[in-house]
Scaffold this active site. Structure first.
Site, PDB file in Angstrom:
ATOM      1  N   GLU A 233      -9.085 125.042 -16.422  1.00  0.00           N
ATOM      2  CA  GLU A 233      -8.959 123.847 -15.584  1.00  0.00           C
ATOM      3  C   GLU A 233     -10.034 122.818 -15.967  1.00  0.00           C
ATOM      4  O   GLU A 233      -9.797 121.607 -15.957  1.00  0.00           O
ATOM      5  CB  GLU A 233      -9.107 124.233 -14.106  1.00  0.00           C
ATOM      6  N   ARG A 234     -11.222 123.331 -16.325  1.00  0.00           N
ATOM      7  CA  ARG A 234     -12.340 122.444 -16.698  1.00  0.00           C
ATOM      8  C   ARG A 234     -12.026 121.716 -18.004  1.00  0.00           C
ATOM      9  O   ARG A 234     -12.323 120.527 -18.148  1.00  0.00           O
ATOM     10  CB  ARG A 234     -13.616 123.288 -16.811  1.00  0.00           C
TER      11      ARG A 234
ATOM     12  N   HIS B  32      -9.962 128.509 -24.594  1.00  0.00           N
ATOM     13  CA  HIS B  32     -10.539 129.334 -23.531  1.00  0.00           C
ATOM     14  C   HIS B  32     -10.719 130.781 -23.987  1.00  0.00           C
ATOM     15  O   HIS B  32     -11.750 131.405 -23.706  1.00  0.00           O
ATOM     16  CB  HIS B  32      -9.665 129.232 -22.276  1.00  0.00           C
TER      17      HIS B  32
ATOM     18  N   ALA C 164     -11.173 131.759 -27.076  1.00  0.00           N
ATOM     19  CA  ALA C 164     -12.286 131.764 -28.032  1.00  0.00           C
ATOM     20  C   ALA C 164     -13.612 131.662 -27.283  1.00  0.00           C
ATOM     21  O   ALA C 164     -14.569 132.393 -27.583  1.00  0.00           O
ATOM     22  CB  ALA C 164     -12.140 130.602 -29.003  1.00  0.00           C
TER      23      ALA C 164
ATOM     24  N   THR D 202     -14.678 135.971  -7.597  1.00  0.00           N
ATOM     25  CA  THR D 202     -15.084 135.009  -8.617  1.00  0.00           C
ATOM     26  C   THR D 202     -13.912 134.269  -9.215  1.00  0.00           C
ATOM     27  O   THR D 202     -12.768 134.728  -9.166  1.00  0.00           O
ATOM     28  CB  THR D 202     -15.850 135.725  -9.748  1.00  0.00           C
ATOM     29  N   THR D 203     -14.233 133.150  -9.818  1.00  0.00           N
ATOM     30  CA  THR D 203     -13.237 132.333 -10.505  1.00  0.00           C
ATOM     31  C   THR D 203     -13.053 132.775 -11.952  1.00  0.00           C
ATOM     32  O   THR D 203     -12.025 132.512 -12.562  1.00  0.00           O
ATOM     33  CB  THR D 203     -13.711 130.869 -10.456  1.00  0.00           C
ATOM     34  N   THR D 204     -14.051 133.426 -12.497  1.00  0.00           N
ATOM     35  CA  THR D 204     -13.946 133.829 -13.903  1.00  0.00           C
ATOM     36  C   THR D 204     -13.051 135.063 -14.048  1.00  0.00           C
ATOM     37  O   THR D 204     -12.604 135.648 -13.061  1.00  0.00           O
ATOM     38  CB  THR D 204     -15.353 134.038 -14.509  1.00  0.00           C
TER      39      THR D 204
ATOM     40  N   ASP E  75     -20.706 133.893 -11.388  1.00  0.00           N
ATOM     41  CA  ASP E  75     -21.369 132.851 -12.181  1.00  0.00           C
ATOM     42  C   ASP E  75     -22.337 132.049 -11.321  1.00  0.00           C
ATOM     43  O   ASP E  75     -21.948 131.448 -10.319  1.00  0.00           O
ATOM     44  CB  ASP E  75     -20.325 131.920 -12.805  1.00  0.00           C
TER      45      ASP E  75
ATOM     46  N   ASP F 119     -20.236 136.386  -5.435  1.00  0.00           N
ATOM     47  CA  ASP F 119     -19.788 135.526  -6.522  1.00  0.00           C
ATOM     48  C   ASP F 119     -20.501 136.016  -7.798  1.00  0.00           C
ATOM     49  O   ASP F 119     -21.482 136.766  -7.729  1.00  0.00           O
ATOM     50  CB  ASP F 119     -20.196 134.080  -6.190  1.00  0.00           C
TER      51      ASP F 119
HETATM   52  C1  XBP Z   1     -17.265 129.976 -11.938  1.00  0.00           C
HETATM   53  C2  XBP Z   1     -16.378 129.144 -12.722  1.00  0.00           C
HETATM   54  C3  XBP Z   1     -15.871 129.666 -13.992  1.00  0.00           C
HETATM   55  C4  XBP Z   1     -16.911 129.744 -15.080  1.00  0.00           C
HETATM   56  C5  XBP Z   1     -16.254 130.034 -16.396  1.00  0.00           C
HETATM   57  O1  XBP Z   1     -17.147 129.627 -10.567  1.00  0.00           O
HETATM   58  O2  XBP Z   1     -16.025 128.053 -12.324  1.00  0.00           O
HETATM   59  O3  XBP Z   1     -14.845 128.817 -14.415  1.00  0.00           O
HETATM   60  O4  XBP Z   1     -17.565 128.517 -15.207  1.00  0.00           O
HETATM   61  O5  XBP Z   1     -15.391 131.119 -16.330  1.00  0.00           O
HETATM   62  P1  XBP Z   1     -17.591 130.661  -9.443  1.00  0.00           P
HETATM   63  P2  XBP Z   1     -13.893 131.025 -16.883  1.00  0.00           P
HETATM   64  O6  XBP Z   1     -19.003 131.032  -9.740  1.00  0.00           O
HETATM   65  O7  XBP Z   1     -17.499 129.905  -8.154  1.00  0.00           O
HETATM   66  O8  XBP Z   1     -16.623 131.810  -9.484  1.00  0.00           O
HETATM   67  O9  XBP Z   1     -13.951 130.246 -18.154  1.00  0.00           O
HETATM   68  O10 XBP Z   1     -13.479 132.454 -17.093  1.00  0.00           O
HETATM   69  O11 XBP Z   1     -13.091 130.334 -15.820  1.00  0.00           O
HETATM   70 MG    MG Z   2     -20.796 130.549  -8.738  1.00  0.00          MG
END
Ligand code: XBP
Ligand code: MG
Length: 252
Positions: free
Chosen positions: A56-57, A85, A87, A125-127, A12, A10
């Site tokens: 989504e956040r 997002h 920006a 990863t989600t990012t 983040d 992962d």
């Molecule tokens: C990471 C996330 C991401 C980051 C921000 O989760 O949830 O959304 O917070 O990145 P993980 P983005 O570590 O489980 O992958 O704004 O690009 O989504």
């Molecule tokens: Mg993480």
């Protein structure tokens, strides 16, 4: 684990503490630039992190916290969120380029050792891919994205973590089975994603995730450790190891 072939990381919270001092302040700068008075404090951001994905956040925040919205948001919410997002990611890249977000303990050492010992590496990863590459460039060096055979990131799968899709995607691209891989995660959403893809997982907690539920994880640690900075084991059996290295992972 004698048939260990690959480590899947992962990003983040696991490679670096990107959330509190990276994404969060970048979101706040983007909000100010867009003329909204939202302030994602350290505490509030911890709650919002339950939702993975930056877009989504933001949507979750609007729906659950009913903050004031500008006219642009009322006329087209999707494009307003997308603009915020984009920006945010611009400011996030700026923070990275200023060297403000270092790798967590043991990350560089373990990646280098894994490469030297022929283990394959991947990211799950989600990012976004851009955010991953920016982080790798500014921490491990400009060619370090090539260390990873697969960078499974962002919107490449429809369902983000905690869904297992992004781990399935990474393993499918590497033609590997879960039993040949180990996952590294920091959060409950990430752990559930890896677990439900059939992976054994080493969790390194951080200030946002120390109270998450990691029942069933192979190991839960404070970090990966260094020879001069031993690990603290929260759960699992580290067999007396002071820090996580490849020999140790092969024995798990
Ligand atoms: C990471 C996330 C991401 C980051 C921000 O989760 O949830 O959304 O917070 O990145 P993980 P983005 O570590 O489980 O992958 O704004 O690009 O989504
Ligand atoms: Mg993480």
């Amino acid at each position: 684990m004698t048939n260990l072939a690959a480590l899947i990381f992962d990003v983040d919270g696991t490679l670096a503490d990107t959330e509190r001092d990276g994404h969060r302040p970048a979101f706040n700068i983007a909000f100010a630039e867009a003329g909204v008075d939202w302030d994602w404090t350290v505490d509030l951001y911890g709650k919002l992190l339950r939702v993975t994905g930056g877009k989504e956040r933001i949507r979750f925040y609007i729906e659950q916290y009913a903050p004031s919205l500008p006219a642009a948001a009322l006329s087209n919410l999707d494009s307003f969120i997308l603009g915020l997002h984009l920006a945010k990611n611009r400011y996030y890249a700026q923070l990275l380029s200023q060297g403000k977000i270092p790798l967590r303990p043991g990350v560089r050492r373990l990646l280098e050792e894994a490469r030297a010992q022929g283990l394959r590496l991947a990211i799950s990863t989600t990012t976004s891919p851009d955010n991953v590459i920016a982080l790798l460039d500014h921490t491990l060096g400009s060619d370090s994205a090539t260390w990873f055979e697969v960078i499974a990131a962002g919107d490449v799968v429809p369902a983000k973590k905690p869904a297992p899709d992004i781990y399935h995607y990474a393993m499918h691209a590497m033609r590997l089975e879960p039993a040949q891989c180990l996952a590294f995660e920091d959060s409950e959403n990430g752990f559930r994603s890896a677990r439900d893809a059939g992976l054994r997982t080493v969790v390194t907690i951080n200030e946002y995730t120390h109270d998450h539920d990691f029942a069933g994880a192979l190991l839960v640690l404070d970090h990966l450790g260094e020879p001069h900075q031993p690990i603290h084991v929260i759960s699992g059996n580290a067999h007396g190891c002071a820090y996580v290295n490849v020999d140790f992972l092969r024995k798990l």
